[in-house]
Design a protein around this motif. Structure first.
Motif, PDB file in Angstrom:
ATOM      1  N   SER A  20     -23.965 -82.406  21.052  1.00  0.00           N
ATOM      2  CA  SER A  20     -24.228 -82.662  22.469  1.00  0.00           C
ATOM      3  C   SER A  20     -25.570 -82.078  22.883  1.00  0.00           C
ATOM      4  O   SER A  20     -26.329 -82.732  23.611  1.00  0.00           O
ATOM      5  N   LEU A  21     -25.853 -80.860  22.446  1.00  0.00           N
ATOM      6  CA  LEU A  21     -27.145 -80.250  22.769  1.00  0.00           C
ATOM      7  C   LEU A  21     -28.299 -81.070  22.203  1.00  0.00           C
ATOM      8  O   LEU A  21     -29.294 -81.319  22.886  1.00  0.00           O
ATOM      9  N   ALA A  22     -28.165 -81.479  20.956  1.00  0.00           N
ATOM     10  CA  ALA A  22     -29.227 -82.263  20.329  1.00  0.00           C
ATOM     11  C   ALA A  22     -29.430 -83.589  21.039  1.00  0.00           C
ATOM     12  O   ALA A  22     -30.566 -84.022  21.257  1.00  0.00           O
ATOM     13  N   ARG A  23     -28.352 -84.226  21.442  1.00  0.00           N
ATOM     14  CA  ARG A  23     -28.452 -85.531  22.118  1.00  0.00           C
ATOM     15  C   ARG A  23     -29.051 -85.430  23.511  1.00  0.00           C
ATOM     16  O   ARG A  23     -29.575 -86.410  24.020  1.00  0.00           O
ATOM     17  N   THR A  24     -28.940 -84.260  24.143  1.00  0.00           N
ATOM     18  CA  THR A  24     -29.505 -84.107  25.480  1.00  0.00           C
ATOM     19  C   THR A  24     -30.972 -83.701  25.436  1.00  0.00           C
ATOM     20  O   THR A  24     -31.583 -83.491  26.477  1.00  0.00           O
ATOM     21  N   GLY A  25     -31.529 -83.585  24.244  1.00  0.00           N
ATOM     22  CA  GLY A  25     -32.956 -83.342  24.115  1.00  0.00           C
ATOM     23  C   GLY A  25     -33.366 -81.937  23.746  1.00  0.00           C
ATOM     24  O   GLY A  25     -34.561 -81.654  23.634  1.00  0.00           O
ATOM     25  N   TYR A  26     -32.420 -81.041  23.552  1.00  0.00           N
ATOM     26  CA  TYR A  26     -32.783 -79.684  23.150  1.00  0.00           C
ATOM     27  C   TYR A  26     -33.337 -79.695  21.728  1.00  0.00           C
ATOM     28  O   TYR A  26     -32.850 -80.416  20.872  1.00  0.00           O
ATOM     29  N   ALA A  27     -34.375 -78.890  21.495  1.00  0.00           N
ATOM     30  CA  ALA A  27     -34.954 -78.776  20.156  1.00  0.00           C
ATOM     31  C   ALA A  27     -34.299 -77.647  19.376  1.00  0.00           C
ATOM     32  O   ALA A  27     -34.370 -77.611  18.153  1.00  0.00           O
ATOM     33  N   GLY A  28     -33.665 -76.728  20.086  1.00  0.00           N
ATOM     34  CA  GLY A  28     -33.052 -75.601  19.413  1.00  0.00           C
ATOM     35  C   GLY A  28     -32.295 -74.713  20.378  1.00  0.00           C
ATOM     36  O   GLY A  28     -32.204 -75.007  21.569  1.00  0.00           O
ATOM     37  N   VAL A  29     -31.771 -73.630  19.837  1.00  0.00           N
ATOM     38  CA  VAL A  29     -31.024 -72.657  20.635  1.00  0.00           C
ATOM     39  C   VAL A  29     -31.515 -71.259  20.273  1.00  0.00           C
ATOM     40  O   VAL A  29     -32.060 -71.032  19.198  1.00  0.00           O
ATOM     41  N   ARG A  30     -31.325 -70.334  21.193  1.00  0.00           N
ATOM     42  CA  ARG A  30     -31.665 -68.928  20.968  1.00  0.00           C
ATOM     43  C   ARG A  30     -30.383 -68.119  21.041  1.00  0.00           C
ATOM     44  O   ARG A  30     -29.656 -68.178  22.038  1.00  0.00           O
ATOM     45  N   LEU A  31     -30.102 -67.375  19.977  1.00  0.00           N
ATOM     46  CA  LEU A  31     -28.913 -66.527  19.957  1.00  0.00           C
ATOM     47  C   LEU A  31     -29.224 -65.190  20.616  1.00  0.00           C
ATOM     48  O   LEU A  31     -30.291 -64.616  20.403  1.00  0.00           O
ATOM     49  N   SER A  32     -28.294 -64.701  21.391  1.00  0.00           N
ATOM     50  CA  SER A  32     -28.465 -63.395  22.018  1.00  0.00           C
ATOM     51  C   SER A  32     -28.036 -62.300  21.052  1.00  0.00           C
ATOM     52  O   SER A  32     -27.253 -62.525  20.127  1.00  0.00           O
ATOM     53  N   GLY A  33     -28.552 -61.120  21.244  1.00  0.00           N
ATOM     54  CA  GLY A  33     -28.177 -59.979  20.432  1.00  0.00           C
ATOM     55  C   GLY A  33     -28.982 -59.862  19.157  1.00  0.00           C
ATOM     56  O   GLY A  33     -29.856 -60.675  18.867  1.00  0.00           O
ATOM     57  N   HIS A  34     -28.702 -58.816  18.417  1.00  0.00           N
ATOM     58  CA  HIS A  34     -29.348 -58.543  17.136  1.00  0.00           C
ATOM     59  C   HIS A  34     -28.238 -58.488  16.090  1.00  0.00           C
ATOM     60  O   HIS A  34     -27.304 -57.701  16.218  1.00  0.00           O
ATOM     61  N   HIS A  35     -28.323 -59.323  15.080  1.00  0.00           N
ATOM     62  CA  HIS A  35     -27.244 -59.498  14.110  1.00  0.00           C
ATOM     63  C   HIS A  35     -27.604 -58.829  12.783  1.00  0.00           C
ATOM     64  O   HIS A  35     -28.504 -59.288  12.090  1.00  0.00           O
ATOM     65  N   VAL A  36     -26.899 -57.771  12.460  1.00  0.00           N
ATOM     66  CA  VAL A  36     -27.118 -57.048  11.202  1.00  0.00           C
ATOM     67  C   VAL A  36     -26.094 -57.587  10.208  1.00  0.00           C
ATOM     68  O   VAL A  36     -24.939 -57.161  10.187  1.00  0.00           O
ATOM     69  N   MET A  37     -26.536 -58.530   9.411  1.00  0.00           N
ATOM     70  CA  MET A  37     -25.625 -59.291   8.563  1.00  0.00           C
ATOM     71  C   MET A  37     -24.777 -58.433   7.615  1.00  0.00           C
ATOM     72  O   MET A  37     -23.578 -58.681   7.504  1.00  0.00           O
ATOM     73  N   PRO A  38     -25.347 -57.428   6.915  1.00  0.00           N
ATOM     74  CA  PRO A  38     -24.510 -56.652   5.987  1.00  0.00           C
ATOM     75  C   PRO A  38     -23.379 -55.877   6.669  1.00  0.00           C
ATOM     76  O   PRO A  38     -22.371 -55.585   6.033  1.00  0.00           O
ATOM     77  N   SER A  39     -23.523 -55.555   7.938  1.00  0.00           N
ATOM     78  CA  SER A  39     -22.477 -54.771   8.594  1.00  0.00           C
ATOM     79  C   SER A  39     -21.548 -55.618   9.458  1.00  0.00           C
ATOM     80  O   SER A  39     -20.640 -55.083  10.093  1.00  0.00           O
ATOM     81  N   MET A  40     -21.747 -56.928   9.460  1.00  0.00           N
ATOM     82  CA  MET A  40     -20.878 -57.803  10.250  1.00  0.00           C
ATOM     83  C   MET A  40     -19.543 -58.000   9.536  1.00  0.00           C
ATOM     84  O   MET A  40     -19.503 -58.078   8.310  1.00  0.00           O
ATOM     85  N   PRO A  41     -18.453 -58.117  10.301  1.00  0.00           N
ATOM     86  CA  PRO A  41     -17.181 -58.495   9.670  1.00  0.00           C
ATOM     87  C   PRO A  41     -17.336 -59.866   8.993  1.00  0.00           C
ATOM     88  O   PRO A  41     -18.114 -60.709   9.450  1.00  0.00           O
ATOM     89  N   ASP A  42     -16.624 -60.073   7.902  1.00  0.00           N
ATOM     90  CA  ASP A  42     -16.749 -61.326   7.149  1.00  0.00           C
ATOM     91  C   ASP A  42     -16.582 -62.555   8.026  1.00  0.00           C
ATOM     92  O   ASP A  42     -17.338 -63.524   7.899  1.00  0.00           O
ATOM     93  N   ARG A  43     -15.604 -62.533   8.916  1.00  0.00           N
ATOM     94  CA  ARG A  43     -15.345 -63.693   9.771  1.00  0.00           C
ATOM     95  C   ARG A  43     -16.562 -64.009  10.653  1.00  0.00           C
ATOM     96  O   ARG A  43     -16.949 -65.159  10.813  1.00  0.00           O
ATOM     97  N   ASP A  44     -17.190 -62.974  11.212  1.00  0.00           N
ATOM     98  CA  ASP A  44     -18.374 -63.174  12.053  1.00  0.00           C
ATOM     99  C   ASP A  44     -19.564 -63.648  11.229  1.00  0.00           C
ATOM    100  O   ASP A  44     -20.334 -64.501  11.671  1.00  0.00           O
ATOM    101  N   LEU A  45     -19.730 -63.102  10.038  1.00  0.00           N
ATOM    102  CA  LEU A  45     -20.829 -63.510   9.179  1.00  0.00           C
ATOM    103  C   LEU A  45     -20.691 -64.976   8.786  1.00  0.00           C
ATOM    104  O   LEU A  45     -21.663 -65.739   8.842  1.00  0.00           O
TER     105      LEU A  45
END
Length: 87
Positions: A14-39
């Motif tokens: 839906s975002l792509a069809r409405t003309g968005y080129a991308g999205v910006r994620l909020s926060g800072h994601h430290v991949m090695p310390s994320m729970p598996d499900r979140d990663l």
């Protein structure tokens, strides 16, 4: 946007069809310390967004995580502003 706020690919389509080129994620994601499900959810979002033509701008760290299998996805900006891997 919060990466958990997109619960399926239809929202990204839906975002792509409405003309968005991308999205910006909020926060800072430290991949090695994320729970598996979140990663897994984060990697799925990056993959699905790329699959519908959206770029993802996000901040994060990979630590010693092997990112060779992720190099086709949008890399995070590290705290110093550099990319975690070559875009």
């Amino acid at each position: 946007m919060e990466f958990r706020s997109v619960d399926n690919g239809a929202g990204l389509v839906s975002l792509a069809r409405t003309g968005y080129a991308g999205v910006r994620l909020s926060g800072h994601h430290v991949m090695p310390s994320m729970p598996d499900r979140d990663l897994v959810a984060l990697i799925a979002l990056l993959h699905d967004a790329r699959g519908v033509g959206l770029r993802v701008l996000w901040s994060g760290e990979c630590g010693d995580l092997d990112v060779r299998c992720l190099q086709h996805l949008d890399p995070p900006h590290q705290p110093d502003g550099t990319f975690a891997w070559s875009p």
